[in-house]
Design an enzyme around this catalytic site. Structure first.
Site, short mmCIF file in Angstrom:
data_model
loop_
_atom_site.label_atom_id
_atom_site.label_comp_id
_atom_site.label_asym_id
_atom_site.label_seq_id
_atom_site.Cartn_x
_atom_site.Cartn_y
_atom_site.Cartn_z
N HIS A 117 7.06 -27.22 36.83
CA HIS A 117 8.23 -27.86 36.27
C HIS A 117 8.20 -27.47 34.80
O HIS A 117 7.04 -27.18 34.28
CB HIS A 117 8.06 -29.50 36.20
N ASP A 146 5.56 -28.89 32.78
CA ASP A 146 4.13 -28.59 33.03
C ASP A 146 3.59 -27.26 32.07
O ASP A 146 2.37 -27.12 31.78
CB ASP A 146 3.90 -28.04 34.60
N GLU A 173 14.29 -31.87 47.85
CA GLU A 173 12.94 -32.46 48.59
C GLU A 173 13.09 -33.87 48.93
O GLU A 173 12.85 -34.77 47.99
CB GLU A 173 11.96 -32.26 47.41
N GLU A 207 7.98 -32.07 52.30
CA GLU A 207 6.53 -32.47 51.83
C GLU A 207 5.78 -33.30 53.07
O GLU A 207 6.47 -34.24 53.45
CB GLU A 207 6.43 -33.12 50.53
N HIS A 257 5.29 -36.99 52.16
CA HIS A 257 6.60 -37.65 51.97
C HIS A 257 7.34 -38.01 53.32
O HIS A 257 8.01 -38.96 53.73
CB HIS A 257 7.80 -36.94 51.39
N ASP A 305 5.95 -28.30 50.96
CA ASP A 305 4.87 -29.10 50.25
C ASP A 305 3.67 -29.42 50.99
O ASP A 305 3.91 -30.31 51.66
CB ASP A 305 5.26 -29.82 49.21
N ASP A 331 1.54 -41.98 48.95
CA ASP A 331 1.99 -40.48 48.61
C ASP A 331 0.43 -40.16 47.77
O ASP A 331 0.49 -39.97 46.57
CB ASP A 331 3.07 -40.26 47.70
N ASP A 353 -1.37 -37.37 48.42
CA ASP A 353 -1.22 -36.02 47.95
C ASP A 353 -2.39 -35.34 48.15
O ASP A 353 -2.94 -34.18 47.33
CB ASP A 353 -0.53 -35.61 46.51
N ASP A 396 1.22 -28.60 46.89
CA ASP A 396 1.43 -30.11 46.06
C ASP A 396 0.32 -31.02 46.32
O ASP A 396 0.50 -32.16 46.97
CB ASP A 396 2.88 -30.55 46.40
C1 XUL Z 1 6.51 -35.85 43.98
C2 XUL Z 1 6.73 -34.40 44.45
C3 XUL Z 1 7.19 -33.55 43.10
C4 XUL Z 1 7.99 -32.28 43.51
C5 XUL Z 1 8.57 -31.59 42.63
O1 XUL Z 1 6.26 -36.58 45.04
O2 XUL Z 1 6.25 -34.07 45.58
O3 XUL Z 1 5.80 -32.97 42.72
O4 XUL Z 1 7.42 -31.41 44.49
O5 XUL Z 1 9.29 -32.06 41.37
CO CO Z 2 6.31 -32.03 46.30
#
Ligand code: XUL
Ligand code: CO
Length: 442
Positions: free
Chosen positions: A102, A105, A233, A269, A272, A297, A308, A310, A340
């Site tokens: 991003h 970042d 996304e 993702e 998600h 992702d 979430d 991750d 991610d």
């Molecule tokens: C948030 C997520 C973000 C996107 C990019 O859940 O996955 O990091 O991948 O903005």
């Molecule tokens: Co993501």
């Protein structure tokens, strides 16, 4: 300056039986799988935000990670340069080709949009040099339209058109930066594009705003000659109570409604998908079958808490069916597997970043081998062909082609005394066949 001095890199490929913890057991970039190099199938990328910009904080506690480049007493631009050096050292040592970031970042936000832009331009030029020197490529760029308080009520869907305009400035700049770095995709994750309560929300108006925003982004992409893919996304919630880009089917319907299907695909993702009550397999299969599959992702959730989280992917069982659908659809074009992924807050050591990625990448590599075998052996395709075989009959074709209406079809059923018998779906049998492929692939 060297940040990961404990790891010499690049992480080598060793055999499956190796006990070297800093080696790949399955990820062998040059190995040919279904006629393509493993690296070209998987197109693995590292994310800048969780791996380099996040200190290991959570809503209850401070950062825990050993990340000298995040030292708050350092000048923000100097810190951003150190962070970039750490990131590129890591990409090199891990031995993967792609990364994603991003705007915020990579470079600190300034007091004004112009200052933010100048900061980012400096870091992007520096990244361009490093990418050239190391052969690293940008999988996708994106703008952070969710962290700053101005975006609390959304970016494109904010009730205030000035916030929409600010978001437009950020996205235009990140599209320019993504083009400059030869990015292969551009992602829009609408983290705040949703609502907290419907009591103060005009949902239809916000949908029209979002569509205008996405239309403007697509027009600008063509205007500057960016040839990468635009990706939305999906995520059902978090941080908002409800995110408009809920899942692949919702995004698909939205794109169709606003005539944007030619311009956008999805970045799916794993966590998600599970947060939305779907399997990762479901989301990939939906996207492939509806022509909107773009990128992934890679991560995983926690089956007990459903958040979430991750986490790094570690389940071959979860990835085999999804990879199967990806291969069935012809594989990635501009997309890839972007990690991610977040380390757990207690994984404080810099070397934990290697362990997380190595395990995750091996999970994908092994899943790829198994999925390719399932496809090559036609294990599932033969079974599916047989199950749907009736549709190639005259009746099946007449129904699909629209040659027959409800009335005449009903007349046929009555005249023939039609009484079809039920056929077993054989779920347990097919589950066994998949498990057998998993267990028998070395
Ligand atoms: C948030 C997520 C973000 C996107 C990019 O859940 O996955 O990091 O991948 O903005
Ligand atoms: Co993501």
């Amino acid at each position: 300056m060297t940040f990961f001095s404990d790891v010499s890199g690049p992480i080598p490929f060793a055999s499956a039986g190796s006990d070297d913890e800093l080696a790949y057991r399955y990820y062998d970039p040059d190995r040919l799988v279904a006629g393509k190099r493993m690296e070209d199938h998987l197109r693995i990328g590292v994310c800048y935000w969780h791996s380099f910009a996040w200190p290991g904080s959570d809503i209850f506690g401070h950062g825990t990670f050993d990340r000298p480049w995040l030292d708050p007493s350092t000048d923000p631009m100097e810190a951003a340069i150190a962070k970039q050096d750490a990131a590129f050292e890591f990409f090199q040592k891990l031995g993967v080709r792609f990364f994603s970031f991003h705007d915020v970042d990579m470079a600190p936000e300034g007091a004004t949009l112009a200052e933010s832009r100048a900061n980012l331009d400096t870091l992007v030029e520096r990244a361009a040099t490093k990418m050239e020197q190391t052969g690293t490529k940008l999988l996708w760029g994106t703008a952070n339209l969710f962290s700053h308080p101005r975006y609390a009520a959304g970016a494109a869907t904010n009730p205030d058109p000035d916030v929409f305009t600010h978001a437009a400035a950020q996205v235009r700049h990140m599209l320019d930066a993504t083009l400059r770095l030869g990015g292969q995709n551009y992602v829009l994750w609408g983290g705040r594009e949703g609502y907290e309560t419907l009591l103060n929300t005009r949902m239809g108006h916000e949908a029209d705003q979002l569509a205008r925003f996405l239309t403007m982004v697509a027009e600008y992409k063509h205007h500057i000659g960016f040839e990468g893919t635009l990706l939305l996304e999906p995520k059902p919630q978090e941080p908002t109570k409800h995110q408009y880009d809920y899942d692949c089917a919702t995004v698909h319907g939205f794109l169709e409604r606003y005539d944007l299907l030619d311009e956008y695909k999805v970045n799916i993702e794993v966590n998600h998908a599970t947060l939305g009550g779907h399997s990762f397999h479901h989301e990939v299969a939906y996207a492939v079958d509806n022509g909107i599959f773009g990128s992934v992702d890679a991560n995983r959730g926690d089956p007990q808490n459903g958040w979430d989280t991750d986490q790094f992917p570690n389940s071959v069982d979860e990835f085999v069916p999804a990879l199967y659908e990806i291969l069935r659809g012809g594989g990635f074009t501009t997309g890839g597997f972007l990690f991610d992924t977040k380390l757990r807050r207690q994984s404080m050591a810099r070397s934990d970043l290697f362990h997380g990625h190595i395990g995750g990448i091996d999970t994908l590599a092994r899943s790829l081998l198994i999925a390719a075998k399932l496809l090559e052996d036609r294990t599932l395709e033969d079974l599916r062909d047989e199950r749907y075989n009736g549709w190639s009959s005259d009746r099946g074709q007449a129904i699909l082609n629209g040659d027959v209406g409800l009335g005449s079809l009903a007349d046929q059923a009555v005249a023939e005394g039609l009484n079809p018998s039920a056929v077993s779906g054989g779920q347990e049998r097919v589950e066994n066949l998949v498990n057998r492929a998993i267990w028998s692939t070395p």
